[in-house]
Every structure is written in C-alpha cells, then in structure tokens.
Scaffold this active site. Structure first.
Site, PDB file in Angstrom:
ATOM      1  CD  GLU A   1      -2.856  -1.283   2.262  1.00  0.00           C
ATOM      2  OE1 GLU A   1      -2.954  -0.674   3.140  1.00  0.00           O
ATOM      3  OE2 GLU A   1      -3.778  -2.054   2.063  1.00  0.00           O
TER       4      GLU A   1
ATOM      5  CD  GLU B   1      -5.196  -8.149   0.275  1.00  0.00           C
ATOM      6  OE1 GLU B   1      -6.037  -7.444   0.907  1.00  0.00           O
ATOM      7  OE2 GLU B   1      -3.833  -8.054   0.352  1.00  0.00           O
TER       8      GLU B   1
END
Ligand SMILES: *[C@@H]1O[C@H](CO)[C@@H](O)[C@H](O)[C@H]1NC(C)=O
Ligand SMILES: *[C@@H]1O[C@H](CO)[C@@H](O)[C@H](O)[C@H]1NC(C)=O
Ligand SMILES: *[C@@H]1O[C@H](CO)[C@@H](O)[C@H](O)[C@H]1NC(C)=O
Ligand SMILES: *[C@@H]1O[C@H](CO)[C@@H](O)[C@H](O)[C@H]1NC(C)=O
Ligand SMILES: *[C@@H]1O[C@H](CO)[C@@H](O)[C@H](O)[C@H]1NC(C)=O
Ligand SMILES: *[C@@H]1O[C@H](CO)[C@@H](O)[C@H](O)[C@H]1NC(C)=O
Ligand SMILES: *[C@@H]1O[C@H](CO)[C@@H](O)[C@H](O)[C@H]1NC(C)=O
Length: 569
Positions: free
Chosen positions: A325, A432
C-alpha cells in the site's frame, strides 16, 4: 526435436508452431492486441476495425463548460456495460492526468477512467460504466485546474454491451489468450496401426491459477486443511508473515505460525506469495516500531526485518509483496526519506532476484471513484521504483487487492484499469478478491473473476475467502459442516472450468505417405488451456504400444501448434 526410444518403438516428436499474424494496422480501441501497450501517438488513429457492431456510436464534443469538455448526451440502459474511449492531448502542459466523468441528471457522478495525457502526442483514454440506473448522461473530460481549451479530445467512441454480449466477449478473449489450438500428426510404418490410435491428453499443471488466501486457523482444523488442499494450488497468508506478527516484541522474532503454514503449503504442493515484507501504513507497524522517533534506529530495525523475513523464506515463495500500500501511504518515506520504497525494492531484488516483487494496492480496479490508488497513480509509483538507480532490471509485479463493494461492479472501468496496470509489462494479479454479502454477491463475484481471467495482463488471482471456520466472513465458501455455500459452488465451478479436463482424440487415417514411406494420420484440431500436459499414445490392437511424453502448451507457441509423432512400428 526430441527422440524417444521406448523398447522397440521409437517415437520422435516435433513441435511446429504456426504463428498467425493479424494485419495490425487499424486501431480498435476495445481490442487488446494493440492497445494494451498503447503508445502515445502523433496522430489519433481514425479507423476502427471490430467495433462497428451493435451498440457502437461516435460521440461529438459539443460544449466547453469552464474547465471541462462535454460530450453530447446519451441514454444509459440499466444493466448494460458501456465501453468508452477517446484520444486526448494537452495543449501546454507536458504531462497531466485527464479523467472522464459520466454525470447523471441529478448530479450523480461516475468516474469512468483516466489517462496520463501528454503535450506532444495523443494518449488513449479508456473506461466506461456498467450502468446500475437508466437515463440520460453527459460525459465530460477534465484535468485538475486546466481550462477546457487546454485539453484536446478526439474520436470519442462508445460501445454498448448487454450482459450476454459482454460475457460472449469475455469467452472469446479467454479462447484467444488462455488457450492454443493443437493438432497431432502421427506416422507409422504399419498402415493398420495408424487407424485406431488414440491420443490421451491429461493436464498435469494449469498455467493460470485461481488461489485462495489462508490464515492460521488452518493449523487448528484438519477439515479446513483438507478443504483447502483439495482445491487450491496457490495461496498467500493473511497476517502471519507480517512484521506485527513475527516480531511482537522488539528483538524477539517468532515465525512459528508462518513456518507451520509454509510447511503445510509445501507438503501439499501449494505455491505461496509472500505477504508482506513491509507495509507503508503507519497504523500497521508493530507497536514498538510506531514509538520509534530516531530515523537511524528505524532504519536499523527495518533493514533487519527485510533481511530476516526474506532470507528465511528465500527460494520458497513464488512472489513477494514488498512494500504494501505504498501509493496510499508513505510511513517509511516520511520517516526515512522520499526514496524509501525504491531502496527497499532494491534490497529485495538482491535477496530474491528471480521472483516478481509486487506492489499491492487497494481500490485500484474495484472502486472507480478512487483518486489516490487509481491505476494511473499505481503505474506511476511502480515506474518511480524501477527508475531509481540500480532498479532498472528488477522483476516487478502489480497486485490489485480487489476488495469490491457489495454492488454492481463497473466492468468497463475494471477492464481499463487492468489495461493501464498491464501496460507496464509486469504481471498483474488480483490479490485479495472479495465482496461483502449482498443479494447478488455470487453473480457479481462471477462477473469480476471472469473479467480478470479474460484480461491478458492478469497472471493470477487470489480470493480472500475460506470456509466458515476460517473466519473469512465476507466471502464464505463453505458452512460449518464444510458444505459449499453458493459462493463455494461458484469457485468450484471456475476451478473446474479453468483447468483442462482430460481428453482423448483419435487419429484419422489419411492414407498419405511421408518421404520414408510411413502412413500419416492427423487428429482433429483441439483447443487446450495453457499448461503442462502428459500425452499418451495407445492403440487397442497393439497391446505393447503405449508411449507417453510431456508437452507444454504456452501462449508463446502461437495460435496453432502442431505436434508430430513418428513411431517406428
Ligand atoms: C443481448 O443482445 C443480444 C443481441 O442483440 C440479444 O440476442 C440478447 O437477447 C440480449 N440479451 C439480453 C440479456 O438482453
Ligand atoms: C500391424 O498392426 C496390426 C494391428 O493394428 C497388428 O495386428 C500387426 O501385427 C502389425 N504388423 C506388424 C508388422 O507389426
Ligand atoms: C511463538 O508463537 C507461537 C504461536 O503464536 C506461540 O505459541 C509461542 O508461545 C510463541 N513463542 C514465544 C517464545 O513467544
Ligand atoms: C544502527 O546500526 C549501526 C550499525 O550496526 C550502529 O552503529 C548504530 O548505533 C545503530 N543506530 C541506532 C540508533 O541504534
Ligand atoms: C531519490 O533518488 C534520486 C535518484 O538517486 C535523487 O535524485 C533524489 O534526490 C532522491 N530523493 C530523496 C528525497 O532522497
Ligand atoms: C452438510 O454436511 C453434512 C455432513 O457432511 C451432511 O450430513 C448434511 O446432509 C449436509 N447438509 C446439506 C444441506 O447438504
Ligand atoms: C508385443 O506384444 C506381443 C504380444 O502381445 C509380444 O509377443 C511381443 O514380444 C511384444 N513386443 C515387445 C517389443 O514388447
């Protein structure tokens, strides 16, 4: 050429790849061959080849309003997907993002896509909308703080697809990018042996893998383990490799959970993507790290972390998330300097030079209104990392987390996002994938997974799911008794569909002789999913003819692959 010698049968096999090249001159904005890596062009292409079918329209720019250019109004129909493309160029600035917004009458805005536009040449902006409402909309193009007059927009094209048409298009893409046509040619001296010979084809390993995350609860439940290993060949651990798990107390590393899960995966032939060396979000550091104020101290413990976890699992992973991230967050940049991610990638690539090192972001393909983790920004971040001195040759990877909101996914936007991510040339994975429960959850999940599978840049998918006992409570695949949920049925269906079922094909005798007087026969052409195969030739009337070899079917071999088998019998 390979020559096999099986007792008194000699088998020689050749692979001949017949590459079918398209003409490739006209530019179809909705096709992949040319536009996945579309360069900035001096002239916007005029022609389109395949898009003049149903639902195709050219839209005119008919207004400039302040800083936006507005395209004529058109009517959306709920449930349809609209692919929209335009060529854009800047008048003055060198480089700037230009976005496309679809505005409904009551002010509802849907962001349709964006591109990094340039001054000297035309860039293709692609995107669109899967409409969850009906009614008239305006499309407009804008760039922050730029007047409409400073943006050129040309060749705005839109194509409408209903659900059936979109699905058909996905299936055609899958046929093209995930499969090859194969034909076997068999030659024998013995004429009657050609007739009746059977070729059995069994896939040993598919090229494309649909994987599933796992967590430590798999260590506590034999049923969870059996459920998992009977389905999946690819995984990533949710939290067990993270720093906050492996070093709760400074200086006391504890890899018990990650090691056990790693062993479980290896014992069962499940490949693992490591998640994650570091995480750029301040909130998810071990609590003792959050308290560090001295940058040199932080640097020391960070270097230790990278070395510790990467050396421990060296050679055992198929990829690593390196700095999780780091488009949304920048804790390490803030603490250690603006090049922190690039330096971490540089170290990581020295520790693991042969596996892709992923950037892993959220909201990149799943949320069209995202402005920070948008595809253009993710691409830019990876480019910055690769352009750091010494990083030119690192193997990168782009992970799009794909936590979708419980509503109709915007498939046109998702496709354009994957185009942008794929244009770097690195593998793109959905890492994910999940969606909170909602009435159409299974239908939407299927649309998302098929969209990813039909995109040429996507090389892997990991869903964020499990049986009830695992605690993955958004996408639950089995109940407490391990009976499939509807979502579980979907995943099982796709797992089946994305691996090749065994096939048997017979050789037809063409009564034609090769130079050495052998009889040559051909199998019909069959379409096979990419992967590793075991091929066996048998003939019921020749009991001792049974010969096997391995064959790999890959995209690189071209659309039609011919396998020639010469049998000395
Ligand atoms: C979609 O369009 C095709 C072609 O016009 C049509 O045959 C089909 O019935 C339509 N399907 C749906 C679900 O509207
Ligand atoms: C040729 O093949 C047939 C069966 O297909 C078999 O019966 C025959 O013995 C073979 N001839 C030779 C010379 O191997
Ligand atoms: C290491 O972690 C495992 C699993 O969480 C735990 O059972 C064990 O007590 C830990 N060991 C130490 C020394 O803290
Ligand atoms: C960081 O590590 C270096 C080399 O081991 C050491 O000399 C230095 O004192 C450490 N800095 C801090 C703040 O602990
Ligand atoms: C990042 O690295 C580049 C290339 O070495 C350098 O020019 C730049 O000053 C660095 N930036 C920071 C904030 O350290
Ligand atoms: C669920 O699984 C249990 C045990 O395997 C079985 O007895 C039961 O019939 C299943 N229930 C349903 C609704 O299929
Ligand atoms: C092939 O099979 C026949 C009988 O089925 C046997 O007589 C012969 O020896 C075998 N040949 C070889 C090379 O195994």
């Amino acid at each position: 050429m390979k020559r096999f010698n099986y007792g008194f049968f000699h088998l020689v096999f050749f692979l001949i790849s017949l590459l079918l090249l398209g003409s490739g001159l006209s530019m179809d904005p909705f096709s992949y061959d040319q536009s996945l890596k579309s360069e900035c062009l001096m002239e916007p292409p005029q022609t389109t080849s395949n898009t003049e079918g149903e639902g195709f329209e050219e839209l005119n720019i008919n207004e400039k309003r302040g800083n936006i250019k507005v395209v004529e109004r058109f009517d959306l129909q709920k449930g349809n997907t609209y692919s929209i493309s335009a060529w854009v160029k800047l008048r003055n600035d060198n480089q700037r993002k230009v976005g496309m917004t679809l505005r409904w009458k009551n002010g509802k805005n849907v962001f349709g896509g964006e591109v990094m536009a340039k001054k000297a040449c035309w860039s293709l902006l692609k995107g669109g909308i899967t409409a969850d409402f009906s009614g008239p909309i305006h499309i407009f193009f804008e760039s922050n703080d730029l007047a409409a007059a400073e943006i050129h927009v040309q060749n705005v094209r839109m194509q409408r697809f209903n659900k059936t048409q979109w699905r058909l298009q996905q299936d055609q893409l899958i046929e093209k990018i995930r499969k090859n046509k194969v034909r076997f040619q068999l030659s024998f001296h013995n004429k009657s042996a050609v007739k009746g010979s059977v070729i059995s084809i069994e896939q040993i390993k598919p090229s494309f893998l649909l994987g599933c995350a796992m967590n430590y609860r798999i260590l506590e439940s034999q049923s969870y383990k059996e459920w998992f290993v009977s389905r999946f060949r690819l995984t990533s651990f949710t939290n067990e490799m993270k720093w906050y798990t492996t070093e709760v107390v400074r200086g006391q590393e504890n890899y018990t959970l990650a090691d056990s899960m790693m062993n479980l995966a290896e014992e069962n032939n499940v490949m693992v993507k490591g998640h994650t060396v570091l995480w750029d979000d301040q909130r998810w550091q071990p609590s003792w790290v959050k308290r560090i104020r001295n940058p040199e101290d932080l640097k020391n413990v960070t270097l230790n972390r990278i070395n510790s976890v990467m050396k421990r699992y060296k050679g055992r992973l198929i990829a690593w998330d390196v700095m999780n991230e780091n488009v949304h967050f920048s804790y390490f940049e803030y603490m250690l300097g603006g090049n922190a991610s690039a330096i971490v990638y540089s170290m990581a690539s020295k520790l693991e030079p042969d596996i892709p090192l992923f950037l892993n972001e959220f909201n990149t393909v799943e949320y069209d209104n995202e402005r920070v983790g948008s595809p253009v920004n993710v691409k830019k971040r990876m480019e910055e990392i690769v352009s750091y001195p010494g990083n030119k040759n690192i193997k990168g990877g782009i992970g799009a987390q794909a936590h979708f909101a419980p509503k109709q996914p915007n498939l046109a936007y998702m496709r354009s996002a994957l185009d942008t991510l794929g244009s770097l040339g690195f593998p793109v994975w959905l890492t994910e994938v999940d969606m909170a429960k909602c009435p159409n959850q299974v239908k939407y999940m299927e649309e998302i997974l098929r969209e990813a599978y039909s995109h040429p840049a996507v090389k892997g998918i990991i869903i964020y799911a499990g049986p009830e006992v695992s605690g993955f409570n958004k996408l639950t695949l089995a109940d407490k008794d391990f009976n499939n949920t509807e979502a579980g049925d979907l995943i099982d269906k796709l797992l089946q569909e994305w691996q090749q079922k065994p096939v048997e094909i017979s050789i037809q005798n063409h009564e034609h002789n090769d130079e050495e007087g052998r009889i040559v026969g051909f199998s019909p052409e069959i379409s096979l999913l990419h992967g590793h195969y075991k091929v066996t030739v048998t003939n019921p009337s020749m009991k001792n003819l049974s010969t096997s070899f391995n064959l790999e079917i890959t995209k690189e071999m071209g659309h039609l692959q011919e396998v020639q088998l010469v049998i000395d019998a």
